[in-house]
Design a protein around this motif. Structure first.
Motif, PDB file in Angstrom:
ATOM      1  N   LYS A  40       9.049   0.943 -12.214  1.00 56.09           N
ATOM      2  CA  LYS A  40       8.579  -0.422 -11.637  1.00 56.09           C
ATOM      3  C   LYS A  40       7.725  -0.576 -10.793  1.00 56.09           C
ATOM      4  O   LYS A  40       6.564  -1.263 -10.777  1.00 56.09           O
ATOM      5  N   ASN A  41       7.798   0.549  -9.658  1.00 57.57           N
ATOM      6  CA  ASN A  41       6.439   0.648  -8.719  1.00 57.57           C
ATOM      7  C   ASN A  41       5.431   1.256  -9.552  1.00 57.57           C
ATOM      8  O   ASN A  41       4.356   0.632  -9.080  1.00 57.57           O
TER       9      ASN A  41
ATOM     10  N   LYS B 201       3.800  -1.707 -10.985  1.00 58.05           N
ATOM     11  CA  LYS B 201       3.358  -2.757 -10.071  1.00 58.05           C
ATOM     12  C   LYS B 201       1.877  -2.283  -9.446  1.00 58.05           C
ATOM     13  O   LYS B 201       1.135  -2.833  -9.429  1.00 58.05           O
TER      14      LYS B 201
ATOM     15  N   ASP C 167      -0.828  -2.773 -12.002  1.00 59.01           N
ATOM     16  CA  ASP C 167      -1.077  -4.208 -12.051  1.00 59.01           C
ATOM     17  C   ASP C 167      -2.216  -4.232 -10.838  1.00 59.01           C
ATOM     18  O   ASP C 167      -3.309  -4.827 -11.120  1.00 59.01           O
TER      19      ASP C 167
END
Length: 271
Positions: A177-178, A181, A184
């Motif tokens: 998930k990190n 992120k 992005d």
């Protein structure tokens, strides 16, 4: 009527003959089974466990329900560390044995084989069955306690491993998930950088235009349409004419004054 009696007598004689022959075959097989059992036992005493297992298997081939041969075959497999092969033989003895003591011994050995295979749950169940048939066997009771302790330890280890796997999976999900992120954010930074580079490129084009040939600038200026003169109202025209007329009068007066200064003033005599 006599003919029917003779037929029945012949049938009974044939049936009796076959039954006697079958009994003789069964007796012969049983003798062969016992013979092979004794041979297997002798080899077992000599610790020739592989040869002993072959002899026991021949005994079972002659009599498949021979409990002693099955039990001893299990022991031969056990001594050769073939624990998985030994278990079915002990199970056969536990199933077919008529006395509880023999059943208890078979279940006890099943528990031992399960312990060697690290199947602690199976060992616990086998030792319990052994104690049901012989509750006074202290050795079986001791083995049961050891097996139960190893089973608890195994269950705890499996639980810890499962928790560790869950934590590792949670950490992996969090890292992913990190990572997404950060990706992005990086994409946004790259986009901003591209926009900034694009602005710089536009500014460079302006600087390039400044360095172009002045003649080209004149040519561009010539190509531009000239602004049209605005039209004056009649009042503005009148005011402009009056202003021009007044300026002309002022100019004429100045010129006349200069001419007069150039002439001598005629003085009258004082008589």
């Amino acid at each position: 009527m006599k003919k029917i009696k003779y037929t029945l007598i012949i049938f009974l004689l044939l049936f009796s003959t076959k039954e006697i022959a079958a009994q003789k075959d069964t007796i012969a097989q049983q003798r062969t089974a016992r013979k092979m059992l004794r041979q297997g036992n002798e080899l077992y005493q000599k610790k020739q466990f592989t040869d002993a297992s072959v002899a026991y298997q021949k005994a079972l081939g002659s009599n498949s329900n021979y409990d002693k041969a099955a039990y001893n075959l299990g022991n031969a497999f056990y001594q050769n560390n073939n624990f998985k092969e030994a278990i079915p033989q002990y199970e056969l003895t536990a199933k077919t044995a008529k006395d509880k003591f023999t059943k208890a011994e078979a279940y006890h050995n099943i528990g031992n084989a399960m312990m060697e295979s690290k199947n602690y749950q199976g060992a616990v169940d086998a030792y319990k069955n052994s104690l049901r048939n012989n509750p006074n066997d202290d050795e079986t009771r001791y083995n049961l306690a050891v097996a139960q302790k190893l089973l608890d330890k195994q269950n705890q280890q499996n639980k810890d491993d499962k928790n560790k796997d869950n934590k590792d999976q949670d950490k992996k999900d969090k890292d992913d998930k990190n990572k997404d992120k950060n990706k992005d954010n990086k994409d946004g930074e790259d986009k901003d950088k591209k926009d900034e580079d694009k602005d710089k490129d536009g500014k460079g084009d302006n600087d390039k235009d400044k360095n172009q040939d002045p003649k080209q600038d004149d040519k561009k200026n010539q190509q531009k349409p000239k602004p049209q003169q605005g039209k004056m109202t009649p009042q503005q025209i009148k005011q402009l004419l009056e202003s021009l007329n007044n300026e002309e009068k002022k100019t004429q007066k100045k010129m006349n004054a200069k001419k007069a200064q150039g002439k001598k003033v005629k003085q009258e005599k004082d008589w």
